[in-house]
Design a protein around this motif. Structure first.
Motif, PDB file in Angstrom:
ATOM      1  N   GLN A  68      58.013  43.379  40.612  1.00  0.00           N
ATOM      2  CA  GLN A  68      56.781  42.731  40.175  1.00  0.00           C
ATOM      3  C   GLN A  68      56.916  41.229  40.368  1.00  0.00           C
ATOM      4  O   GLN A  68      57.789  40.599  39.759  1.00  0.00           O
TER       5      GLN A  68
ATOM      6  N   HIS B 111      44.215  50.407  37.740  1.00  0.00           N
ATOM      7  CA  HIS B 111      45.307  49.631  38.321  1.00  0.00           C
ATOM      8  C   HIS B 111      45.426  48.254  37.663  1.00  0.00           C
ATOM      9  O   HIS B 111      44.456  47.512  37.555  1.00  0.00           O
ATOM     10  N   GLN B 112      46.642  47.929  37.224  1.00  0.00           N
ATOM     11  CA  GLN B 112      46.978  46.668  36.564  1.00  0.00           C
ATOM     12  C   GLN B 112      46.210  46.452  35.266  1.00  0.00           C
ATOM     13  O   GLN B 112      46.265  45.369  34.686  1.00  0.00           O
TER      14      GLN B 112
END
Length: 470
Positions: free
Chosen positions: A113, A354-355
């Motif tokens: 990340q 997502h995220q």
């Protein structure tokens, strides 16, 4: 169930496809460059020129394979996607072990990340869990080697190793001022993925730690055992489950989502959406609550979204990790492979998590002491010691019933007395020093305390009892 038309879609670090896809980029001497097929691909002219220049003019000889691997790896890295990766033969071999019956290492799922290697979750009962690693911990170094800029696959090759060997990790956790060193002895990590136990009142807690090859059949066996023991309600625990095989997530979702209801959707680059529906042949009437947390990722999120949006099953815990993409893997004849993101998946109602993750219906945090800083058992803390580790130890002591009377990080006489009391209770040498076996005992007892005061599980049980009318 309708066959999933992808050969096999996997999530996080566990990705495989049936068959071998040949991917040939022709690099080499002038004869190769003059190949008529190559000349039709003008976009590769610059690439071949660089290759030939390095072969002819670099100050020392470079192997063709090294340049080719580097070129492929560079293309994958240019995607700026932590879930797409190129693996050489050694890395690919480690990758394939991820879905075998066992492997040797520390037992933690990781991912890249923003240039850092981050713990997604430690596996249940693993050395990583016992050492106190938590989701979102950043791994700064492995045996003194920086992981900055490495892919997750490269990091895995450093972290894994033979059973019984030691690995030193430097860990940075949110709220810490400086990294802490954690020593972990590698072990064999069995991929048992389903654990069940009966709680009071006919309620069963079944934990799924990942979606591996045999998870569906193992879950069916455990649920049968729980029914034989009088199960009336079920808590399905997906906390710190990093995902795994998609077909297993689909099969298990179908056990709880009504027939014909959507499990999830897949959207390709052209915006075409395909729906995958439950083919539930049974009618499960057992009241159910699902536990999730920030370590629940990927296939776990598919399951959680499916039962929530298509079956109205309540979710309890913390917002999940937030991985909404789909990967495929392609193996090459030389043993290397690439995995790449090919689609994104959507919840039954069309949401892309997502995220962002999945927000539970009932947000419940664990006690504050559940996220205390790890204490290195190889370090020694005694009278006049100070720092964050001492502060963490003081909070742990208080949580398990040996209150030192302060939590400011200064090791005084009362802190020593609290440690002596713990040592006496545990039948250890009563020297008042925090190190070695005493540190391990402290963290083990804290882990037990967390299990006994699992606020998220308590809420799930409360909801089930309301459903069951008891």
């Amino acid at each position: 169930m309708k066959k999933f038309h992808f050969a096999m879609l996997l999530f996080l670090l566990v990705f495989l496809t049936a068959g071998i896809t040949t991917f040939a980029l022709a690099f080499g001497d002038e004869k190769v460059v003059q190949n008529p097929t190559v000349n039709e691909r003008e976009e590769f002219d610059k690439l071949y020129t660089v290759f030939d220049t390095l072969k002819q003019d670099y100050f020392k000889d470079v192997k063709d394979s090294k340049l080719i691997n580097g070129a492929i790896n560079g293309m994958i890295e240019a995607l700026d996607d932590p879930y797409s990766d190129y693996m050489n033969e050694e890395e690919a071999n480690s990758f394939h072990q991820s879905i075998s019956s066992s492997f040797e290492g520390i037992g933690a799922e990781i991912q890249e990340q923003d240039g850092h290697i981050v713990i997604v979750t430690p596996l249940k009962g693993s050395p990583a869990e016992k050492a106190g690693l938590k989701p979102n911990d950043k791994v700064i170094t492995v045996d003194g080697k920086s992981l900055q800029g490495m892919s997750s696959t490269e990091a895995v090759t450093l972290i894994r190793g033979k059973k019984g060997t030691k690995v030193e990790l430097s860990i940075m956790r949110t709220g810490m001022e400086e990294p802490m060193n954690v020593s972990i002895i590698r072990d064999t990590i069995p991929l048992q993925t389903v654990y069940g136990k009966m709680l009071d009142g006919g309620i069963a807690q079944v934990q799924i730690t990942s979606f591996s090859q045999n998870t569906t059949s193992d879950l069916e066996k455990v649920l049968t055992e729980m029914k034989d023991q009088g199960m009336k309600g079920l808590v399905l625990d997906l906390r710190q489950n990093p995902g795994g095989l998609l077909d297993q997530a689909i099969n298990i979702s179908s056990m709880f989502v009504p027939n014909g209801k959507i499990i999830f959707k897949v959207e390709d680059r052209a915006g075409k959406i395909q729906e995958y529906k439950s083919e539930n042949q049974g009618n499960s009437t057992t009241p159910l609550v699902v536990l999730i947390d920030k370590g629940s990722a990927s296939a776990s999120e598919i399951f959680a979204a499916a039962v929530s949006e298509s079956a109205g099953i309540p979710l309890v815990g913390e917002t999940s990790f937030g991985k909404g993409t789909v990967q495929r893997a392609q193996d090459f004849e030389d043993g290397s492979n690439i995995k790449l993101t090919t689609e994104k998946w959507l919840t039954p109602k069309g949401n892309w998590i997502h995220q962002k993750g999945i927000k539970p219906d009932y947000e419940v945090a664990l006690p504050e002491y559940a996220s205390l800083q790890i204490i290195d058992p190889e370090k020694e803390y005694k009278i006049s010691s100070s720092g964050n580790e001492v502060k963490s130890a003081q909070k742990m002591l208080k949580a398990i019933g040996f209150d030192p009377g302060r939590e400011d990080g200064f090791f005084d006489q009362n802190t020593e007395n609290a440690i002596k009391a713990l040592q006496k209770d545990a039948q250890l040498d009563q020297n008042g020093v925090l190190s070695g076996k005493t540190t391990m005992m402290l963290m083990d007892r804290l882990r037990t305390q967390i299990e006994q005061n699992d606020t998220q599980l308590m809420k799930a049980v409360e909801l089930l009892k309301a459903q069951m009318g008891s």
